[in-house]
Motif scaffolding. Structure first.
Motif, PDB file in Angstrom:
ATOM      1  N   PHE A   1      43.471  83.538  49.577  1.00 49.17           N
ATOM      2  CA  PHE A   1      44.094  83.690  48.259  1.00 49.17           C
ATOM      3  C   PHE A   1      45.244  84.702  48.304  1.00 49.17           C
ATOM      4  O   PHE A   1      46.230  84.552  47.568  1.00 49.17           O
ATOM      5  N   TYR A   2      45.127  85.729  49.140  1.00 47.62           N
ATOM      6  CA  TYR A   2      46.246  86.663  49.308  1.00 47.62           C
ATOM      7  C   TYR A   2      47.499  85.922  49.798  1.00 47.62           C
ATOM      8  O   TYR A   2      48.618  86.194  49.355  1.00 47.62           O
ATOM      9  N   ILE A   3      47.299  85.010  50.730  1.00 46.59           N
ATOM     10  CA  ILE A   3      48.435  84.222  51.240  1.00 46.59           C
ATOM     11  C   ILE A   3      49.060  83.407  50.112  1.00 46.59           C
ATOM     12  O   ILE A   3      50.293  83.343  49.973  1.00 46.59           O
ATOM     13  N   LEU A   4      48.209  82.789  49.289  1.00 42.68           N
ATOM     14  CA  LEU A   4      48.703  82.003  48.153  1.00 42.68           C
ATOM     15  C   LEU A   4      49.495  82.879  47.191  1.00 42.68           C
ATOM     16  O   LEU A   4      50.603  82.517  46.754  1.00 42.68           O
ATOM     17  N   PHE A   5      48.945  84.051  46.843  1.00 39.88           N
ATOM     18  CA  PHE A   5      49.647  84.951  45.929  1.00 39.88           C
ATOM     19  C   PHE A   5      50.962  85.427  46.545  1.00 39.88           C
ATOM     20  O   PHE A   5      51.959  85.610  45.840  1.00 39.88           O
ATOM     21  N   GLY A   6      50.957  85.624  47.860  1.00 44.26           N
ATOM     22  CA  GLY A   6      52.168  86.072  48.535  1.00 44.26           C
ATOM     23  C   GLY A   6      53.291  85.063  48.409  1.00 44.26           C
ATOM     24  O   GLY A   6      54.461  85.436  48.257  1.00 44.26           O
ATOM     25  N   LEU A   7      52.966  83.793  48.476  1.00 48.91           N
ATOM     26  CA  LEU A   7      53.987  82.752  48.354  1.00 48.91           C
ATOM     27  C   LEU A   7      54.611  82.722  46.957  1.00 48.91           C
ATOM     28  O   LEU A   7      55.698  82.164  46.772  1.00 48.91           O
ATOM     29  N   LEU A   8      53.941  83.338  45.985  1.00 45.87           N
ATOM     30  CA  LEU A   8      54.468  83.407  44.623  1.00 45.87           C
ATOM     31  C   LEU A   8      55.142  84.743  44.336  1.00 45.87           C
ATOM     32  O   LEU A   8      55.462  85.050  43.174  1.00 45.87           O
ATOM     33  N   ALA A   9      55.360  85.546  45.373  1.00 45.85           N
ATOM     34  CA  ALA A   9      55.910  86.888  45.183  1.00 45.85           C
ATOM     35  C   ALA A   9      57.287  86.864  44.528  1.00 45.85           C
ATOM     36  O   ALA A   9      57.632  87.754  43.742  1.00 45.85           O
ATOM     37  N   GLY A  10      58.089  85.849  44.833  1.00 43.78           N
ATOM     38  CA  GLY A  10      59.419  85.752  44.236  1.00 43.78           C
ATOM     39  C   GLY A  10      59.346  85.598  42.730  1.00 43.78           C
ATOM     40  O   GLY A  10      60.122  86.214  41.985  1.00 43.78           O
ATOM     41  N   VAL A  11      58.412  84.766  42.257  1.00 39.88           N
ATOM     42  CA  VAL A  11      58.229  84.567  40.816  1.00 39.88           C
ATOM     43  C   VAL A  11      57.780  85.872  40.163  1.00 39.88           C
ATOM     44  O   VAL A  11      58.282  86.267  39.096  1.00 39.88           O
ATOM     45  N   VAL A  12      56.827  86.553  40.811  1.00 37.64           N
ATOM     46  CA  VAL A  12      56.318  87.821  40.279  1.00 37.64           C
ATOM     47  C   VAL A  12      57.451  88.835  40.136  1.00 37.64           C
ATOM     48  O   VAL A  12      57.618  89.475  39.092  1.00 37.64           O
ATOM     49  N   THR A  13      58.243  88.988  41.175  1.00 36.38           N
ATOM     50  CA  THR A  13      59.324  89.966  41.166  1.00 36.38           C
ATOM     51  C   THR A  13      60.384  89.622  40.130  1.00 36.38           C
ATOM     52  O   THR A  13      60.889  90.500  39.426  1.00 36.38           O
ATOM     53  N   THR A  14      60.732  88.349  40.026  1.00 35.84           N
ATOM     54  CA  THR A  14      61.734  87.918  39.041  1.00 35.84           C
ATOM     55  C   THR A  14      61.245  88.161  37.626  1.00 35.84           C
ATOM     56  O   THR A  14      61.989  88.638  36.757  1.00 35.84           O
ATOM     57  N   PHE A  15      59.960  87.870  37.372  1.00 38.19           N
ATOM     58  CA  PHE A  15      59.392  88.082  36.036  1.00 38.19           C
ATOM     59  C   PHE A  15      59.381  89.560  35.680  1.00 38.19           C
ATOM     60  O   PHE A  15      59.741  89.951  34.563  1.00 38.19           O
TER      61      PHE A  15
END
Length: 393
Positions: free
Chosen positions: A301-315
């Motif tokens: 799940f950490y890997i999955l969340f990592g792939l969404l890091a760009g969305v998190v940072t942009t938000f």
């Protein structure tokens, strides 16, 4: 291995990854930006760390069949926020990240260095950490002063949920932060298209640079904080739950994965402490020999969340920076309280710990070297002087 898998461990793995990611990603972003990373580089660093610690957890837990939880160095990220931009900018910081990872590897494989780190007086190490965390812990109050309508919901959500279950306090503050952005902050035109484009993971390679200032200001304090505040307590949590791995290989493995994430902006991964208790405890699975699957699932799940890091940072970038700093500060209140208490408990070392704390918390740099290093040096000198003169501090 597959026969040991269970739905309980799958749920626990998801919970561990969510708590680990949501409770401190704000600290990581703030720390990376604090040493000169751009928004894109910070997102890349967050992604690299998430994927690296996910892979590390999967590898270690699968090989050892032990519930070894891995996390990024949250105190290390707080240290970065206080260190500031050094000569050479983020490239030099990345060079320091590489050296820190190498030092962790050496500490794991070469016992004298591991013993040397362990010999650093615990009150001084805790005082340095408390001094590093202090400025970030002011952020919630500053957020309320900036705009009470923005800052108060975050603080209230953290306090109310934390009074019921401390584990969910920071995720609650994060949800309040998201609601503030959604309903309280004016969203600029083009924000939604930026969020859509951020769904595609972007990797930013950063060419490392090496200089003395970065080694002393970042690499050495980051190594000490990571070992003293994360790796060593992580081993202690496993032992409390009657798991007794050889510490050296675990330390060395986390150092290797830290070095792999460094060129992409990641500062350090290490053994976890809080989520380690979740992995190794009875809630993970009644059968202690099957609990390692919780760590493996958390890694996925950490890997999955990592792939969404760009969305998190942009938000996160849509809101005033003080608001995400407030979430980061709330995430560190417990760590600050624990480190401050440990620093000043022993009367014999209290004065030296106070010197370490004050020099570190001042945030003043000398010769381009951050206060965290000088705080440790000043406290050590005070402790040595007291012992030399026979004075009881």
């Amino acid at each position: 291995m597959l026969r040991a898998f269970s739905l309980q461990s799958l749920f626990m793995g998801l919970l561990i990854a969510f708590v680990g990611f949501a409770s401190s990603f704000a600290v990581v972003l703030h720390g990376l930006i604090g040493v000169g990373a751009s928004e894109a580089q910070a997102a890349s660093g967050l992604m690299a760390l998430s994927i690296s610690m996910g892979l590390c957890a999967i590898v270690i837990s699968a090989v050892t069949r032990l519930p070894v939880s891995i996390a990024w160095s949250t105190p290390g990220a707080a240290l970065l926020a206080s260190a500031g931009i050094v000569e050479g900018g983020f490239n030099a910081a990345v060079g320091a990240f590489l050296v820190c990872g190498l030092l962790v590897v050496v500490a794991g494989l070469w016992k004298p260095l591991g013993r040397l780190v362990s010999s650093i007086p615990a009150p001084l190490a805790n005082a340095m950490l408390a001094g590093v965390l202090l400025s970030l812990c002011f952020a919630p109050v500053k957020a309320i002063a900036f705009n009470p309508l923005f800052g108060l919901p975050i603080l209230i959500a953290w306090a109310l949920v934390g009074s019921i279950n401390k584990l969910y306090a920071v995720p609650a503050a994060l949800i309040a932060f998201m609601l503030v952005i959604t309903f309280g902050v004016e969203i600029p035109a083009g924000a939604f298209s930026a969020l859509s484009s951020a769904l595609v993971p972007t990797v930013e390679f950063v060419m490392p640079q090496f200089n003395v200032a970065a080694m002393i200001s970042i690499a050495l304090p980051l190594f000490i904080v990571t070992m003293a505040s994360q790796n060593i307590p992580g081993i202690a949590v496993l032992k409390v739950n009657d798991y007794h791995p050889e510490p050296g290989p675990l330390f060395a493995t986390t150092g290797v994965f830290s070095m792999l994430s460094a060129p992409f902006g990641g500062h350090a991964v290490n053994l976890a402490a809080i989520t380690a208790a979740m992995c190794a405890g009875g809630d993970s699975h009644p059968d202690r020999n099957r609990r390692y699957w919780s760590a493996i699932n958390a890694g996925a799940f950490y890997i999955l969340f990592g792939l969404l890091a760009g969305v998190v940072t942009t938000f996160v970038s849509l809101a005033p920076s003080i608001l995400i700093e407030a979430v980061a500060g709330l995430a560190l209140v417990g760590a600050f309280a624990g480190s401050a208490m440990a620093a000043f408990t022993d009367p014999k070392t209290r004065e030296a710990a106070a010197i370490t704390f004050l020099v570190t918390a001042s945030g003043v740099s000398f010769g381009g070297v951050s206060g965290a290093f000088w705080g440790l040096i000043a406290g050590g000198a005070m402790l040595a002087l007291a012992r030399f003169t026979g004075k009881k501090s």
